[in-house]
Design a protein around this motif. Structure first.
Motif, PDB file in Angstrom:
ATOM      1  N   PRO A 245     -12.183   3.597 -12.903  1.00 18.88           N
ATOM      2  CA  PRO A 245     -12.182   2.192 -12.554  1.00 18.88           C
ATOM      3  C   PRO A 245     -12.301   1.122 -13.475  1.00 18.88           C
ATOM      4  N   THR A 250      -9.313   0.055  -8.904  1.00 18.91           N
ATOM      5  CA  THR A 250     -10.505   0.441  -8.317  1.00 18.91           C
ATOM      6  C   THR A 250     -10.319   1.901  -8.051  1.00 18.91           C
ATOM      7  N   GLN A 251     -11.494   2.495  -7.496  1.00 20.40           N
ATOM      8  CA  GLN A 251     -11.396   3.895  -7.290  1.00 20.40           C
ATOM      9  C   GLN A 251     -10.789   4.256  -6.394  1.00 20.40           C
ATOM     10  N   ALA A 252     -10.429   3.534  -5.217  1.00 24.87           N
ATOM     11  CA  ALA A 252      -9.709   3.670  -3.872  1.00 24.87           C
ATOM     12  C   ALA A 252      -8.253   3.877  -4.474  1.00 24.87           C
ATOM     13  N   THR A 253      -7.803   2.749  -5.422  1.00 22.73           N
ATOM     14  CA  THR A 253      -6.148   3.019  -5.904  1.00 22.73           C
ATOM     15  C   THR A 253      -6.243   4.290  -6.738  1.00 22.73           C
ATOM     16  N   ASP A 255      -7.752   7.137  -6.303  1.00 18.35           N
ATOM     17  CA  ASP A 255      -7.486   8.104  -5.346  1.00 18.35           C
ATOM     18  C   ASP A 255      -6.415   8.283  -4.859  1.00 18.35           C
ATOM     19  N   GLY A 256      -5.633   7.096  -4.331  1.00 19.85           N
ATOM     20  CA  GLY A 256      -4.425   6.915  -4.001  1.00 19.85           C
ATOM     21  C   GLY A 256      -3.197   7.534  -4.750  1.00 19.85           C
ATOM     22  N   TYR A 257      -3.389   7.232  -6.140  1.00 19.48           N
ATOM     23  CA  TYR A 257      -2.516   7.745  -7.167  1.00 19.48           C
ATOM     24  C   TYR A 257      -2.637   9.088  -7.122  1.00 19.48           C
TER      25      TYR A 257
END
Length: 511
Positions: A245, A250-253, A255-257
């Motif tokens: 991050p 962001t970490q959420a992005t 994780d989505g990747y």
């Protein structure tokens, strides 16, 4: 006598001798031949023995086993052929049943070969071929569907899972994620550009994937494309897994990747597995169709002479195996070879007996028996229970009947030749028979009924090869290989194969 007369006489002798020599050299050779015909061939052993007095005989089993039945006790009167004891024969019975079943199978095969395929069998095989074609068509269509599905999956994972990391992915890919390895960034951009061209060409190729297309070419293309795209994701996956991050990331992005990459790689593996499985099934169905078509061709072509001859030999072998099994089971029962009284029983129910060990004795009273020494070359063909024809020198050609009751397992050397003392008992009491008489014994060791046979002089043996010479209708002679069976006591030889009934075979050529 004048000199002129002498000269004339000498000249006449020369002319006569020369003429005889000329005609003897030019005359055709005299050929003696016979016609091959079916007959009975009997193999016999002819030996000479001496009649000796006998008080009792000792009987033994020829094979080991467990005593299952005792039919006689001491003091019982018995007659020729009466059963005295029996060994357990379950295995022997099973062996006989197995041999009979094998004979039935081989006989059925021969019958089928000689008969040829029935129209119903050919019709059934044609249905099998049609079903195999349908199965192959279905498998081929499944291959086409799996290849199209593979394209759809790979096009999706590239455009919907990786293009988010590139600007202008279809024309001039620019990797947007910042990584320290510039060479890797360049490789990824080059790979994405190449994959765009790959997907475009693949899509164009699939438009021609129809019923007439060679699916093997499309399978090869699909496998190669899957490998290329898998390598691309193998390069991209570590980059995504190492993202941290920072800034707008962001970490959420991240994780989505990572989830997108994982899903994409799973879809690639699924596509590869589906194509491989469909290819395997299609090849199996193709092999099944080829097998069905070949079987149909064989049915329609019928059996060859060679196949029928080979199967006939298999049937003969099965007959021989069955006969051996019958003989083995018969030997499980100990029978009295003579009429008399049981004097000793040295076995009990459930006892395990050894072969050739005396277990029961029968007193023969005044019955006489014959003792004869049989050479080792003949003894292998003689068995307890064999029947024999006897003539006595004292009575000329008057026949008597006897049966082999015992064969000494130990040899006796006579004039350097190993021989085996064999005992035969007369089947009937006859007051004319006296101790010390010379007995001429003929033991029938083998018999073939209704077989093709030729005189022994017709068979030439050289280097283990048996041949006969055939006399053709035009007077020419040809030589042919034969397979021989037993040799009869009359000099005839059984012909198993190589000679047909009615053939003329040469037995002598007088030059």
């Amino acid at each position: 006598m004048s000199t002129y007369a002498i000269r004339i006489g000498v000249l006449v002798v020369i002319l006569i001798g020369g003429g005889y020599w000329w005609f003897s050299q030019t005359a055709d050779p005299q050929i003696t031949s016979v016609t091959a015909a079916r007959q009975d061939v009997v193999e016999e052993i002819i030996v000479t023995g001496i009649i000796v007095p006998s008080d009792r005989i000792h009987l033994a089993f020829e094979q080991a086993g467990k005593v299952e039945d005792l039919f006689a006790d001491v003091g019982d009167d018995v007659v020729v052929g009466e059963a005295l004891a029996r060994l357990g024969s379950e295995e022997l019975t099973a062996g006989l049943q197995e041999a009979e079943a094998a004979l039935a199978v081989e006989s059925a095969k021969l019958e089928q070969l000689e008969r040829g395929a029935r129209p119903e069998e050919i019709a059934i095989q044609k249905v099998k071929v049609a079903n195999a074609k349908t199965a192959l068509d279905d498998a081929t269509e499944d291959v086409r569907q799996k290849i199209r599905d593979a394209y759809t999956k790979l096009d999706d994972v590239v455009r919907n899972k990786t293009d988010q990391f590139f600007e202008n992915p279809g024309t001039n890919p620019d990797f947007t994620l910042l990584i320290s390895n510039s060479q890797l960034t360049s490789d990824l951009e080059q790979m994405r550009f190449s994959i765009e061209d790959l997907l475009r060409k693949w899509n164009t190729s699939l438009k021609d994937l129809n019923l007439s297309a060679d699916v093997e070419l499309y399978i090869t293309e699909a496998k190669a494309n899957i490998i290329t795209i898998r390598v691309f994701f193998d390069m991209l996956a570590p980059v995504i897994s190492e993202l941290k991050p920072g800034g707008n990331l962001t970490q959420a992005t991240i994780d989505g990747y990572r989830a997108d990459i994982s899903t994409a790689r799973a879809n690639i593996n699924t596509a590869a597995i589906n194509v491989a499985a469909a290819e395997k099934d299609e090849r199996a169905k193709s092999s099944a169709l080829t097998l069905a078509e070949n079987e149909l061709l064989l049915l329609e072509a019928g059996s060859t002479k060679e196949d029928i001859a080979a199967q006939r030999a298999a049937v003969q072998k099965a007959f021989a195996t069955r006969d051996v099994a019958v003989a083995k089971r018969a030997k499980a029962t100990l029978r009295s070879p003579i009429s008399g009284t049981v004097s000793a029983v040295d076995i009990s129910l459930g006892e395990i007996v050894s072969p050739n060990t005396p277990v029961i004795s029968v007193i023969t009273g005044e019955m006489l028996h014959i003792e004869v020494s049989i050479p080792e070359v003949d003894i292998t063909n003689v068995y307890v229970g064999d029947m024999a024809d006897i003539t006595l020198d004292a009575y000329g050609n008057i026949p008597f009947k006897a049966q082999v009751s015992a064969i000494d397992p130990a040899e006796t050397i006579i004039e350097g030749v190993p021989t085996y003392t064999t005992t035969l008992y007369f089947l009937e009491k006859d007051d004319r028979i006296r101790s010390g008489m010379t007995a001429n014994i003929t033991i029938v060791t083998n018999r073939r009924t209704g077989v093709i046979a030729v005189p022994g002089r017709a068979v030439v043996t050289k280097d283990g090869r048996h041949t006969v010479r055939f006399l053709e209708e035009n007077g020419t002679i040809r030589e042919g290989d034969v397979v021989t069976g037993i040799r009869g006591s009359d000099g005839s030889v059984e012909i198993i194969s190589g000679v047909e009934e009615g053939d003329r075979v040469v037995i002598f050529i007088e030059e």
